[in-house]
Design a protein around this motif. Structure first.
Motif, PDB file in Angstrom:
ATOM      1  N   THR A  46      -5.232   5.152  -0.494  1.00  0.00           N
ATOM      2  CA  THR A  46      -6.178   4.758  -1.538  1.00  0.00           C
ATOM      3  C   THR A  46      -5.528   4.962  -2.898  1.00  0.00           C
ATOM      4  OG1 THR A  46      -7.890   5.724  -0.134  1.00  0.00           O
ATOM      5  CG2 THR A  46      -8.557   5.093  -2.371  1.00  0.00           C
ATOM      6  N   TYR A  69       2.512   0.904   2.469  1.00  0.00           N
ATOM      7  CA  TYR A  69       1.798   1.671   3.490  1.00  0.00           C
ATOM      8  C   TYR A  69       0.683   0.833   4.117  1.00  0.00           C
ATOM      9  CZ  TYR A  69       4.070   6.134   2.234  1.00  0.00           C
ATOM     10  OH  TYR A  69       4.967   7.144   2.032  1.00  0.00           O
ATOM     11  N   SER A  70      -0.060   0.099   3.276  1.00  0.00           N
ATOM     12  CA  SER A  70      -1.169  -0.696   3.788  1.00  0.00           C
ATOM     13  C   SER A  70      -0.687  -1.724   4.811  1.00  0.00           C
ATOM     14  CB  SER A  70      -1.884  -1.422   2.647  1.00  0.00           C
ATOM     15  OG  SER A  70      -2.394  -0.496   1.729  1.00  0.00           O
ATOM     16  N   GLN A  71       0.407  -2.394   4.454  1.00  0.00           N
ATOM     17  CA  GLN A  71       0.954  -3.403   5.376  1.00  0.00           C
ATOM     18  C   GLN A  71       1.315  -2.802   6.735  1.00  0.00           C
ATOM     19  OE1 GLN A  71       4.303  -4.905   3.177  1.00  0.00           O
ATOM     20  NE2 GLN A  71       2.968  -5.904   1.667  1.00  0.00           N
ATOM     21  N   HIS A  87       1.378   1.640  -2.199  1.00  0.00           N
ATOM     22  CA  HIS A  87       0.098   1.255  -1.613  1.00  0.00           C
ATOM     23  C   HIS A  87       0.262   0.008  -0.755  1.00  0.00           C
ATOM     24  CE1 HIS A  87      -3.877  -0.840  -1.682  1.00  0.00           C
ATOM     25  NE2 HIS A  87      -4.269   0.383  -1.303  1.00  0.00           N
ATOM     26  N   PRO A 130      -3.437   4.478   6.245  1.00  0.00           N
ATOM     27  CA  PRO A 130      -4.564   4.488   5.312  1.00  0.00           C
ATOM     28  C   PRO A 130      -4.195   5.152   3.981  1.00  0.00           C
ATOM     29  CG  PRO A 130      -5.177   5.424   7.449  1.00  0.00           C
ATOM     30  CD  PRO A 130      -3.693   5.306   7.430  1.00  0.00           C
TER      31      PRO A 130
END
Lengths: 85, 408, 376
Positions: free
Chosen positions: C117, C109-111, C106, C115
């Motif tokens: 969750t 990928y977020s960095q 998470h 997108p």
């Protein structure tokens, strides 16, 4: 329609009772009920073709189990059959 | 997952038609442990389908053979072999579970199916195979007073017509591309049927070119000696000869040449201890199936000498097999029956025009989904072989759709 | 280049070869594609068609992410039979350890702007009611896509053909390199550039490259619309995919737009035959049923196998071969060939034409793994 006092079986096809002679297959009961068995991928009504479990055109849902080949299954009392699953 | 029920047999027979019953009867006579498997609710196969017990011509023969089947023979009804778990072990499924069937010797008597050729409207309900309609009627379909057109080629057509007429159907037409002249009819039987069918319009050089109807069949256009005419009817029974069921043989590695399973004089296939009898070795009808089944059953039970005594009887029936294949060769005109929009693969609704762009069966499968449906190409495969000359690719398990739990 | 019959000859009409053909022709080059079978007949036909962003390494992330964006921009042009569907991926965590991996993924990928969750067990059950009870959670990657690879390959090849590319199918190449290819009938075709896009068979044509076959099995069911909604993978998948030595299976299932469920996956080295392996098939199906017990009651229609083109470091070989300046490689994509085909073509052609690439080609250059004696 077969005589209901002879050796007969009543099953339910799409919610309506259908009375058939004992030994009748589900595919025949569906035909007697005046229904096609399924709707094809492209939306056409289809009924049995080969009558011997090869073509899969006769598949219906029986007692909640989907994709049953109805030409190879004998009607049982109270069976719930749904076409066009 | 439980593969609870494992059974072991000296001779295991797959298919409960005449060949399978004969094999099981003769093997059981030798005192070995015999099992017989069929996917229908009862033994008899297509030709001896009993259904609601309507009498028909083969009844006596069927009764005789069935009565010879001893109770020790374990019969599995409504059971379909879908894979081989290991050498000598088949996997079969019924409504409730999966079985492992172990064998020392195997007799494959898997019968044949009808060949269907696509033409406009052939997917309408009440367009069925000739054998298909007969099976439905045997299983209770009311046919009295119904108007039926019978069309196509093959040994079934006249017998089906006679049967349906006896059940009260009004046979509007029998359409034969070739014509009775070339109909071998096993001579005497042919004549008997011809007599039974007296008064029915029999049209030669005739085939269906379109079936019409909104939700179900209403009429058929037939081409008769080059002219088209419309015939109203309730049912069209239409098949183009037979195709042997050889998927299991192919899965087990048996050599298949020209569509038929190769066997030696004891009906043994190219795989040791696997025998084959009946239509998969050549379309030959009941007599041929019975004697082949007897030989296979005896040989599988280790009674070669007794099997040998039947070789002469088999030789006579084989002549008929050859005649059948020649008589029912398909006319090239039938390749032009489908229009661009005609569905060829009924499982996936793939039209003729989409297939015309493809180079091979495998390319067609991958690019159009033809043959990717539940019948696994059993219907469209033989049709596209005739229409385009495509050979079907190798057989992979499951040879019939099977529940995921049964496979793993 | 001008004396050669073609600017580029591409050997292999799988998804990678098709993407290359498309890219080269769009840059105005004269292209010929050769294949021994038909378009998309190898691993392209066998694969799942999961367009997935992966993060085993920065290089893998860069290539998969870039390529996924390319697929997204191609979407409006893809014909219906490509069955493009942005169903998303859920990485399923079975225990606390795997949940830790969910959190790591998470963050990663977020960095990088993907997108994602985190799903708690309740959210997971809501999204996929047919997953078993008692799972720890999961990670939803929303932009992952599913499509039908053979038709996507055909689309790319058709587009190339309309722009002038020539395609010869059913021909066997016996030699490639030094500015020409030789066919089994002895014919030779000259080319400024030869691209080896022969997938798992690439090493048979170009010696010295480390591309091995890694066999996989897949099973497809009848139609059960709505049974699953996302591509589902166990986080243990990574362990399985990384295990180089032994045969492995992992829970990896995919809902097709038809309503069919595609069940995977398996990985085997040293298995060269196409037959279905009973043992591995059973293990694979049991693993899938452990996660989705309801699968057991569904009808399986077909089983097949295929061969991934695997490299030792799990990254594809894209770029000039080490010994022959006219020979370029576009192979070794393992299980990510469909995902990375478009990016592969893009950076390969960028490198050849001198265009500025969107992502660096260096991590994928064949020279990174060059052995002493290259090239037969």
């Amino acid at each position: 329609m077969p005589d209901s006092n002879v050796n007969s079986v009543t099953l339910i096809v799409n919610g309506s009772p259908v009375n058939v002679l004992a030994g009748t297959t589900v595919a025949v009961a569906v035909a007697i009920a005046g229904r096609p068995c399924r709707t094809s991928v492209g939306g056409e009504p289809r009924g049995p073709l080969c009558g011997m479990g090869i073509c899969f055109e006769c598949r219906v849902s029986i007692n909640g189990r989907s994709h049953c080949r109805s030409c190879q299954i004998v009607c049982e009392p109270g069976m719930e059959v749904k076409t066009d699953e | 997952m439980s593969r609870d029920s494992e059974s072991r047999f000296d001779v295991l027979v797959i298919g409960g038609g005449p060949a399978g019953i004969a094999a099981a009867v003769r093997a059981a006579e030798c005192g070995v442990r015999v099992g017989i498997v069929d996917d229908n609710p009862a033994l008899g196969g297509q030709i001896w389908r009993t259904g609601l017990g309507n009498a028909h011509s083969d009844d006596a023969k069927r009764k005789m053979w069935s009565s010879r089947l001893p109770p020790e023979v374990m019969a599995f009804y409504g059971t379909r072999v879908f894979d081989q778990a290991a050498a000598g072990k088949l996997l079969a499924e019924d409504a409730d579970g999966v079985r492992e069937l172990c064998y020392a010797n195997l007799v494959l008597a898997t019968g044949a199916r009808e060949r269907f050729l696509p033409f406009p409207g052939w997917t309408l309900p009440n367009v069925m195979g000739a054998g298909g309609l007969q099976a439905m009627v045997k299983c209770g379909l009311p046919i009295r007073g119904k108007r039926v057109v019978i069309a196509g080629t093959g040994p079934l057509l006249l017998a089906v017509a006679a049967y349906l007429q006896k059940q009260g159907a009004e046979i509007a037409f029998i359409c034969e591309p070739a014509g009775l002249v070339r109909y071998p009819g096993k001579i005497s039987e042919g004549l008997r049927l011809k007599k039974a069918l007296a008064g029915i319009p029999l049209a030669t050089k005739c085939w269906p070119v379109a079936a019409h109807g909104a939700q179900a069949l209403e009429s058929v256009t037939i081409s008769r000696a080059g002219k088209k005419e419309n015939v109203s009817c309730d049912c069209l029974a239409c098949g183009f000869h037979l195709v042997p069921n050889t998927e299991l043989q192919a899965l087990l590695g048996c050599r298949i040449t020209g569509g038929y399973v190769q066997v030696d004089e004891f009906q043994q296939t190219s795989v040791s201890r696997i025998f084959c009898a009946g239509e998969p070795t050549g379309i030959g009808g009941v007599e041929s199936a019975l004697v082949e089944g007897e030989i296979a059953g005896l040989a599988a039970a280790g009674q070669a000498a007794r099997a040998r005594q039947l070789f002469g009887k088999r030789r006579k029936t084989r002549r008929f097999t050859t005649i059948l294949d020649q008589a029912f060769r398909l006319r090239p005109e039938l390749k032009h029956l489908p229009s661009a929009e005609t569905i060829v693969c009924r499982c996936e609704d793939v039209s003729y025009s989409r297939l015309q762009e493809q180079q091979s069966w495998r390319a067609a499968k991958l690019h159009t989904r033809c043959g990717m449906g539940l019948c696994q190409g059993r219907i469209c495969g033989p049709a596209t072989e005739f229409l385009f000359g495509w050979k079907q690719d190798s057989v992979r398990p499951p040879i019939f759709p099977a529940r995921v739990a049964s496979m793993g | 280049m001008s004396t050669a019959a073609y600017d580029v000859v591409i050997v292999g009409a799988g998804i990678v070869g098709a993407a290359c053909a498309d890219e080269f022709t769009r840059r105005g080059m004269r292209v010929l594609v050769l294949d021994r079978d038909f378009v998309g007949s190898g691993a392209t036909a066998a694969g799942m068609g999961h367009i997935v962003v992966m993060d085993d390494s920065e290089a893998q992330f860069a290539l998969t992410r870039y390529s996924q964006q390319l697929w997204k921009s191609l979407r409006p042009q893809l014909p219906d039979d490509c069955e493009y569907e942005q169903c998303g991926t859920i990485w399923v965590a079975a225990d606390e350890e795997e949940l830790e991996e969910v959190r790591r993924k998470h963050a990663y990928y977020s960095q990088r702007g993907v997108p994602v969750t985190v799903l708690d067990p309740q959210a997971l059950r809501q999204l996929e009611p047919n997953l078993r009870d008692g799972l720890s959670g999961g990670l939803l990657v929303e932009e992952d896509i599913v499509l039908y690879p053979p038709c996507a390959a055909r689309f790319l090849m058709e587009r190339a053909r309309k722009c002038g590319a020539q395609i010869r199918l059913g021909v066997t190449v016996t030699h490639l390199g030094q500015g020409f290819v030789r066919l089994s009938d002895g014919a030779e075709i000259t080319a400024g550039i030869v691209v080896n896009a022969a997938g798992a068979w690439a090493a048979e044509l170009t010696g010295g490259i480390e591309v091995k076959k890694r066999k996989g099995h897949l099973v497809i069911t009848d139609r059960y619309a709505g049974f699953l909604r996302h591509q589902l993978l166990e986080l243990g998948y990574l362990k399985s995919a990384h295990s180089v030595a032994s045969d492995s299976v992992a829970f990896n299932v995919q809902p097709r737009r038809t309503g069919q469920i595609l069940i995977g996956s398996s990985r085997q080295y040293g298995a060269e035959h196409r037959e279905v392996d009973q043992q591995i098939l059973r293990r694979m199906l049991r693993r899938a049923q452990e996660y989705v017990p309801g699968l057991g009651a569904l009808s399986a229609v077909r089983t097949w196998t295929g061969f991934r083109a695997t490299t030792p470091d799990k990254l594809p070989l894209i770029g000039p071969s080490t010994g022959d300046k006219s020979l370029f490689l576009a192979t070794g994509h393992e299980g990510l060939g469909i995902t990375t085909s478009l990016a592969t073509a893009r950076i390969l052609v960028d490198a050849i034409t001198g265009a500025k690439p969107e992502i660096l080609i260096e991590p994928y250059l064949p020279s990174r793994a060059a052995k002493e004696s290259v090239h037969a």
